[in-house]
Write a protein that holds these residues in place. Sequence first.
Motif, PDB file in Angstrom:
ATOM      1  N   GLY A  36     -34.797  -8.280 -56.555  1.00 11.88           N
ATOM      2  CA  GLY A  36     -35.832  -8.632 -57.522  1.00 11.88           C
ATOM      3  C   GLY A  36     -36.369 -10.025 -57.322  1.00 11.88           C
ATOM      4  O   GLY A  36     -37.569 -10.283 -57.516  1.00 11.88           O
ATOM      5  N   SER A  37     -35.509 -10.931 -56.893  1.00 11.70           N
ATOM      6  CA  SER A  37     -35.928 -12.321 -56.685  1.00 11.70           C
ATOM      7  C   SER A  37     -36.964 -12.440 -55.582  1.00 11.70           C
ATOM      8  O   SER A  37     -37.879 -13.264 -55.666  1.00 11.70           O
ATOM      9  CB  SER A  37     -34.713 -13.190 -56.351  1.00 11.70           C
ATOM     10  N   PHE A  38     -36.832 -11.620 -54.532  1.00 11.09           N
ATOM     11  CA  PHE A  38     -37.818 -11.664 -53.438  1.00 11.09           C
ATOM     12  C   PHE A  38     -39.221 -11.333 -53.936  1.00 11.09           C
ATOM     13  O   PHE A  38     -40.202 -11.871 -53.443  1.00 11.09           O
ATOM     14  CB  PHE A  38     -37.431 -10.697 -52.310  1.00 11.09           C
ATOM     15  N   PHE A  39     -39.302 -10.441 -54.916  1.00  7.81           N
ATOM     16  CA  PHE A  39     -40.599 -10.027 -55.424  1.00  7.81           C
ATOM     17  C   PHE A  39     -41.115 -10.920 -56.550  1.00  7.81           C
ATOM     18  O   PHE A  39     -42.325 -11.048 -56.736  1.00  7.81           O
ATOM     19  CB  PHE A  39     -40.538  -8.575 -55.924  1.00  7.81           C
ATOM     20  N   LEU A  40     -40.215 -11.521 -57.310  1.00  7.87           N
ATOM     21  CA  LEU A  40     -40.628 -12.234 -58.515  1.00  7.87           C
ATOM     22  C   LEU A  40     -40.760 -13.748 -58.356  1.00  7.87           C
ATOM     23  O   LEU A  40     -41.535 -14.369 -59.074  1.00  7.87           O
ATOM     24  CB  LEU A  40     -39.657 -11.916 -59.653  1.00  7.87           C
ATOM     25  N   PHE A  41     -40.006 -14.333 -57.441  1.00 10.39           N
ATOM     26  CA  PHE A  41     -40.087 -15.786 -57.250  1.00 10.39           C
ATOM     27  C   PHE A  41     -40.998 -16.092 -56.071  1.00 10.39           C
ATOM     28  O   PHE A  41     -40.991 -15.390 -55.068  1.00 10.39           O
ATOM     29  CB  PHE A  41     -38.701 -16.382 -57.008  1.00 10.39           C
ATOM     30  N   ASP A  42     -41.769 -17.152 -56.218  1.00 10.31           N
ATOM     31  CA  ASP A  42     -42.712 -17.534 -55.167  1.00 10.31           C
ATOM     32  C   ASP A  42     -42.057 -18.291 -54.023  1.00 10.31           C
ATOM     33  O   ASP A  42     -42.563 -18.286 -52.904  1.00 10.31           O
ATOM     34  CB  ASP A  42     -43.846 -18.394 -55.752  1.00 10.31           C
ATOM     35  N   SER A  43     -40.932 -18.963 -54.294  1.00 10.49           N
ATOM     36  CA  SER A  43     -40.299 -19.771 -53.255  1.00 10.49           C
ATOM     37  C   SER A  43     -38.806 -19.927 -53.531  1.00 10.49           C
ATOM     38  O   SER A  43     -38.341 -19.689 -54.645  1.00 10.49           O
ATOM     39  CB  SER A  43     -40.946 -21.159 -53.207  1.00 10.49           C
ATOM     40  N   LEU A  44     -38.097 -20.363 -52.504  1.00 12.22           N
ATOM     41  CA  LEU A  44     -36.678 -20.646 -52.658  1.00 12.22           C
ATOM     42  C   LEU A  44     -36.459 -21.841 -53.580  1.00 12.22           C
ATOM     43  O   LEU A  44     -35.440 -21.912 -54.273  1.00 12.22           O
ATOM     44  CB  LEU A  44     -36.032 -20.916 -51.304  1.00 12.22           C
ATOM     45  N   GLU A  45     -37.405 -22.757 -53.596  1.00 16.94           N
ATOM     46  CA  GLU A  45     -37.304 -23.913 -54.489  1.00 16.94           C
ATOM     47  C   GLU A  45     -37.292 -23.468 -55.949  1.00 16.94           C
ATOM     48  O   GLU A  45     -36.587 -24.036 -56.783  1.00 16.94           O
ATOM     49  CB  GLU A  45     -38.454 -24.908 -54.262  1.00 16.94           C
ATOM     50  N   GLU A  46     -38.068 -22.438 -56.248  1.00 18.10           N
ATOM     51  CA  GLU A  46     -38.108 -21.898 -57.614  1.00 18.10           C
ATOM     52  C   GLU A  46     -36.750 -21.301 -57.996  1.00 18.10           C
ATOM     53  O   GLU A  46     -36.280 -21.473 -59.125  1.00 18.10           O
ATOM     54  CB  GLU A  46     -39.214 -20.836 -57.708  1.00 18.10           C
ATOM     55  N   VAL A  47     -36.108 -20.634 -57.047  1.00 15.19           N
ATOM     56  CA  VAL A  47     -34.775 -20.080 -57.283  1.00 15.19           C
ATOM     57  C   VAL A  47     -33.772 -21.225 -57.413  1.00 15.19           C
ATOM     58  O   VAL A  47     -32.937 -21.233 -58.329  1.00 15.19           O
ATOM     59  CB  VAL A  47     -34.356 -19.113 -56.150  1.00 15.19           C
ATOM     60  N   ALA A  48     -33.845 -22.198 -56.526  1.00 17.70           N
ATOM     61  CA  ALA A  48     -32.931 -23.346 -56.566  1.00 17.70           C
ATOM     62  C   ALA A  48     -33.054 -24.104 -57.879  1.00 17.70           C
ATOM     63  O   ALA A  48     -32.064 -24.641 -58.389  1.00 17.70           O
ATOM     64  CB  ALA A  48     -33.189 -24.270 -55.380  1.00 17.70           C
ATOM     65  N   ASP A  49     -34.251 -24.123 -58.439  1.00 15.05           N
ATOM     66  CA  ASP A  49     -34.481 -24.825 -59.699  1.00 15.05           C
ATOM     67  C   ASP A  49     -33.648 -24.229 -60.840  1.00 15.05           C
ATOM     68  O   ASP A  49     -33.309 -24.923 -61.794  1.00 15.05           O
ATOM     69  CB  ASP A  49     -35.973 -24.803 -60.049  1.00 15.05           C
ATOM     70  N   LEU A 117     -28.978 -12.404 -63.131  1.00 16.26           N
ATOM     71  CA  LEU A 117     -29.939 -11.320 -63.331  1.00 16.26           C
ATOM     72  C   LEU A 117     -30.664 -11.444 -64.664  1.00 16.26           C
ATOM     73  O   LEU A 117     -31.897 -11.464 -64.714  1.00 16.26           O
ATOM     74  CB  LEU A 117     -29.251  -9.951 -63.251  1.00 16.26           C
ATOM     75  N   PHE A 118     -29.902 -11.535 -65.752  1.00 12.68           N
ATOM     76  CA  PHE A 118     -30.534 -11.437 -67.068  1.00 12.68           C
ATOM     77  C   PHE A 118     -31.231 -12.713 -67.514  1.00 12.68           C
ATOM     78  O   PHE A 118     -32.295 -12.639 -68.125  1.00 12.68           O
ATOM     79  CB  PHE A 118     -29.523 -10.952 -68.115  1.00 12.68           C
ATOM     80  N   ARG A 119     -30.650 -13.884 -67.244  1.00 14.41           N
ATOM     81  CA  ARG A 119     -31.345 -15.133 -67.625  1.00 14.41           C
ATOM     82  C   ARG A 119     -32.221 -15.625 -66.480  1.00 14.41           C
ATOM     83  O   ARG A 119     -33.386 -15.932 -66.666  1.00 14.41           O
ATOM     84  CB  ARG A 119     -30.349 -16.234 -67.976  1.00 14.41           C
ATOM     85  N   GLY A 120     -31.634 -15.694 -65.275  1.00 13.51           N
ATOM     86  CA  GLY A 120     -32.357 -16.271 -64.148  1.00 13.51           C
ATOM     87  C   GLY A 120     -33.582 -15.487 -63.723  1.00 13.51           C
ATOM     88  O   GLY A 120     -34.630 -16.067 -63.458  1.00 13.51           O
ATOM     89  N   VAL A 121     -33.450 -14.160 -63.672  1.00 10.01           N
ATOM     90  CA  VAL A 121     -34.579 -13.346 -63.197  1.00 10.01           C
ATOM     91  C   VAL A 121     -35.347 -12.726 -64.367  1.00 10.01           C
ATOM     92  O   VAL A 121     -36.541 -12.987 -64.544  1.00 10.01           O
ATOM     93  CB  VAL A 121     -34.088 -12.247 -62.217  1.00 10.01           C
ATOM     94  N   ILE A 122     -34.679 -11.914 -65.177  1.00 13.70           N
ATOM     95  CA  ILE A 122     -35.393 -11.170 -66.226  1.00 13.70           C
ATOM     96  C   ILE A 122     -35.934 -12.102 -67.306  1.00 13.70           C
ATOM     97  O   ILE A 122     -37.119 -12.024 -67.663  1.00 13.70           O
ATOM     98  CB  ILE A 122     -34.497 -10.064 -66.824  1.00 13.70           C
ATOM     99  N   HIS A 123     -35.110 -13.006 -67.819  1.00 17.85           N
ATOM    100  CA  HIS A 123     -35.567 -13.937 -68.861  1.00 17.85           C
ATOM    101  C   HIS A 123     -36.696 -14.811 -68.330  1.00 17.85           C
ATOM    102  O   HIS A 123     -37.712 -15.004 -69.010  1.00 17.85           O
ATOM    103  CB  HIS A 123     -34.387 -14.806 -69.311  1.00 17.85           C
ATOM    104  N   THR A 124     -36.528 -15.326 -67.118  1.00 17.44           N
ATOM    105  CA  THR A 124     -37.532 -16.211 -66.533  1.00 17.44           C
ATOM    106  C   THR A 124     -38.879 -15.515 -66.368  1.00 17.44           C
ATOM    107  O   THR A 124     -39.919 -16.114 -66.613  1.00 17.44           O
ATOM    108  CB  THR A 124     -37.042 -16.759 -65.175  1.00 17.44           C
TER     109      THR A 124
END
Length: 193
Positions: A36-49, A117-124
Amino acid sequence: MKWTNQAELIKQLTDRQLVNQVYLTQLIILILTIGGSFFLFDSLEEVADLFRWNTQQVIFYGISAGVVVLIIDIILMVLLPARFYDDGGINKRVFRSISVLEIFVIALLVAFAEELLFRGVIHTHFGYIIASVLFALMHVRYLTKPVLFVSVLFISFYFGWMYEITHLLWVTIIAHFMVDFVLGVMIRFNVMR
């Protein structure tokens, strides 16, 4: 699958197989999260944040949230009949059959995978309410147990609120870990019914 069929299937598993199912479930959650992160986040920096660290907020929000949930859970377990907290014996079978070290590992894995999953991806990406409700619904075995379901729903909204305030994933990971680890150890040593 009917609830009774699921309960019967679980009864057929050994304690070790049940523990392995916990690991498998968390692996599936991590795979879904990464996908899901590959599709929802624009960059690795966004995930690292998501993994920024702020000691003061982690202590103030994360540890305090874990303590609040533990106090409420323990009070309810003392005051309410045991049947209200009975999840079909699954938690007892998982935690009574493993070492404290393995309880630590499972609690850390569950907290990390589920909060990511629930806070980092879905909540975000989809918001506080959707993430909180989905987290509670994921605990499907609690749906027929009103006290357990309301408890996990409260915890989900409470941890989601902590994330909403701080936007620090470590806050919810630490709170979630504390609750699972302490309750797992209590079950392991039969501290509570």
